[in-house]
Design an enzyme around this catalytic site. Structure first.
Site, PDB file in Angstrom:
ATOM      1  N   ASP A   1       0.845  -1.196  -0.001  1.00 50.16           N
ATOM      2  CA  ASP A   1       0.111  -0.054  -0.062  1.00 50.16           C
ATOM      3  C   ASP A   1       1.034   1.139  -0.005  1.00 50.16           C
ATOM      4  OD1 ASP A   1      -2.007  -1.946   0.246  1.00 50.16           O
ATOM      5  OD2 ASP A   1      -2.264  -1.566   2.351  1.00 50.16           O
TER       6      ASP A   1
ATOM      7  N   MET B   1      -6.029  -2.724  -4.851  1.00 45.98           N
ATOM      8  CA  MET B   1      -5.902  -2.630  -3.119  1.00 45.98           C
ATOM      9  C   MET B   1      -5.245  -1.359  -2.855  1.00 45.98           C
ATOM     10  SD  MET B   1      -4.588  -6.448  -2.277  1.00 45.98           S
ATOM     11  CE  MET B   1      -5.698  -7.785  -1.643  1.00 45.98           C
ATOM     12  N   GLY B   2      -4.903  -1.164  -1.612  1.00 44.82           N
ATOM     13  CA  GLY B   2      -4.380   0.140  -1.259  1.00 44.82           C
ATOM     14  C   GLY B   2      -4.960   0.565   0.200  1.00 44.82           C
ATOM     15  N   ARG B   3      -6.150  -0.250   0.714  1.00 47.73           N
ATOM     16  CA  ARG B   3      -6.635   0.392   1.715  1.00 47.73           C
ATOM     17  C   ARG B   3      -6.992   1.910   1.959  1.00 47.73           C
ATOM     18  NH1 ARG B   3      -4.783  -1.511   7.413  1.00 47.73           N
ATOM     19  NH2 ARG B   3      -2.861  -0.393   6.967  1.00 47.73           N
TER      20      ARG B   3
HETATM   21  O1  F6P Z   1      -2.258  -3.820   3.436  1.00 50.28           O
HETATM   22  C1  F6P Z   1      -2.274  -4.718   2.342  1.00 50.28           C
HETATM   23  C2  F6P Z   1      -3.592  -5.223   1.649  1.00 50.28           C
HETATM   24  O2  F6P Z   1      -3.379  -6.089   0.566  1.00 50.28           O
HETATM   25  C3  F6P Z   1      -4.485  -4.029   1.422  1.00 50.28           C
HETATM   26  O3  F6P Z   1      -3.965  -3.400   0.242  1.00 50.28           O
HETATM   27  C4  F6P Z   1      -5.749  -4.551   1.488  1.00 50.28           C
HETATM   28  O4  F6P Z   1      -6.863  -3.806   1.655  1.00 50.28           O
HETATM   29  C5  F6P Z   1      -5.634  -5.725   2.527  1.00 50.28           C
HETATM   30  O5  F6P Z   1      -4.200  -6.032   2.824  1.00 50.28           O
HETATM   31  C6  F6P Z   1      -6.353  -6.988   2.390  1.00 50.28           C
HETATM   32  O6  F6P Z   1      -6.243  -7.750   3.492  1.00 50.28           O
HETATM   33  P1  F6P Z   1      -6.408  -9.548   3.427  1.00 50.28           P
HETATM   34  O7  F6P Z   1      -5.094 -10.200   2.867  1.00 50.28           O
HETATM   35  O8  F6P Z   1      -6.560  -9.759   4.623  1.00 50.28           O
HETATM   36  O9  F6P Z   1      -7.902  -9.680   2.455  1.00 50.28           O
END
Ligand code: F6P
Length: 366
Positions: free
Chosen positions: A141, A183-185
């Site tokens: 991210d 992704m990227g939160r």
């Molecule tokens: O922080 C890294 C990340 O890949 C984010 O971009 C994404 O929102 C999240 O983790 C996804 O998490 P998980 O692997 O728990 O689904």
């Protein structure tokens, strides 16, 4: 460099995985053994391994051949916060004292915590309780403050850019609008950099709340000019002006239980309805975290791993390695976790993209 007394370095990877973790582990272990004459052990599955006292000895041979491998040979966990360990029925318990006892029992003199903000928050808590440690910033991210960039980000943006390249031909053939979700939160770095590298027409990031009317107007404008397809790159945290982010799921026990996801489907449906042009959405998801790290990430991860060992040699516990310009430095973890690094409205890339005609779903960007 002068050699210090024999130490045992424990290394763990916490939170979501990311390309380059193995390159850091390799650099930590090789530098510890070769340059400093220390021992290294790997804690299994992040902080879970410290809670359950699970670790393995790491010798040079154990980290040989892993530079190019994605994921982490140590395993990871995002639901093992020792300060808030899930204890059923929505309750949590604090097992941090047990973690300290286990670290001692495993013979760990100094811990290297490789992770994102969740991992660093826990590391800071353990440091305050007296565990000597250093941090290594990881996340695709790129949202950690106090470092120009985190390793894994470059690989993820390459994957996004490649995906957009692939989508271009099918979008063109079918005269469709493709909405690609990254992704990227809560930060738009992945969508911005990956989207620009892939030549996205419209890029939607959390820092610039969009108006769906502006997005549709741009799609229609392109269509009227004979460009009968459009690529919209939407960060998972993109949200309409005055609206909310789309939550995909909750992961109880995770330092941040919210998992974003689903905005691209909403946007594609709204574009189709308003423009009558066919639209599809593609969620890139965990593809962005998988596979072999780019050469850039391998080098950054290697520099970070070696840098972490130099911080330990100088007894700069409580610090995290970071990249500032061309240099690897140390910064206090406490400072690094104070604030999330998001895309500033005056970021040069936004200005450049705006000048090229890339749209951000907002009429008043600059
Ligand atoms: O922080 C890294 C990340 O890949 C984010 O971009 C994404 O929102 C999240 O983790 C996804 O998490 P998980 O692997 O728990 O689904």
């Amino acid at each position: 460099m002068p050699r210090k007394a024999k130490k045992t370095i424990g290394v763990l990877t916490g939170g979501g995985d990311c390309p380059g973790l193995n390159a850091v582990i390799r650099a930590v272990v090789k530098t510890a053994i070769t340059q400093y004459g220390w021992n290294a052990i790997g804690v299994v599955d992040g902080y879970k391994g410290l809670i359950e006292k699970k670790a393995v000895r790491l010798r040079r041979a154990d980290v040989s051949g892993i530079l190019m491998r994605g994921g982490t040979i140590l395993g990871t966990s995002n639901t093992a916060d020792p300060f808030h360990l899930p204890a059923g029925r929505g309750r949590t318990r604090d097992v941090s004292a047990q973690v300290l006892r286990n670290a001692r029992a495993l013979g760990i003199d100094v811990l290297v915590a490789i992770g994102g903000d969740g991992t660093m928050h826990i590391a800071e808590g353990l440091r305050k309780l007296g565990l000597p440690l250093v941090g290594v910033p990881k996340t695709i991210d790129n949202d950690l403050s106090e470092t120009d960039v985190t390793f894994g980000f470059n690989t993820a943006t390459q994957i996004i850019s490649d995906a957009i390249d692939n989508l271009h031909s099918t979008a063109m053939s079918h005269h469709r609008v493709m909405v690609v979700e990254t992704m990227g939160r809560y930060a738009g770095w992945l969508a911005l950099v990956g989207g620009l590298a892939g030549g996205g027409d419209i890029i939607l990031i959390p820092e610039v709340p969009f108006r769906i009317e502006a997005v549709c107007d741009e799609v229609m404008r392109r269509s009227r000019q004979g460009r009968r397809f459009s690529i919209v790159v939407a960060a998972e945290g993109a949200r309409p002006r005055g609206g909310l982010m789309v939550v995909g799921r909750r992961v109880e026990g995770s330092p941040d239980p919210i998992r974003l996801g689903g905005i691209s489907a909403v946007i594609a449906a709204e574009i189709e309805k308003a423009t009558k042009l066919e639209a599809r959405n593609v969620v890139l998801g965990h593809l962005q975290r998988g596979g072999s790290p780019t050469a850039y990430d391998r080098i950054l991860a290697t520099r970070f791993g070696a840098g972490a060992m130099h911080l330990i040699a100088e007894e700069r516990f409580g610090e995290m390695v970071c990249l500032k310009g061309a240099e690897i430095r140390g910064v206090s973890i406490e400072r690094a976790i104070r604030k999330r690094k998001t895309v500033p409205r005056d970021h040069p890339l936004l200005r450049i993209a705006d000048g090229l005609g890339t749209r951000f779903g907002d009429d008043g960007l600059l």
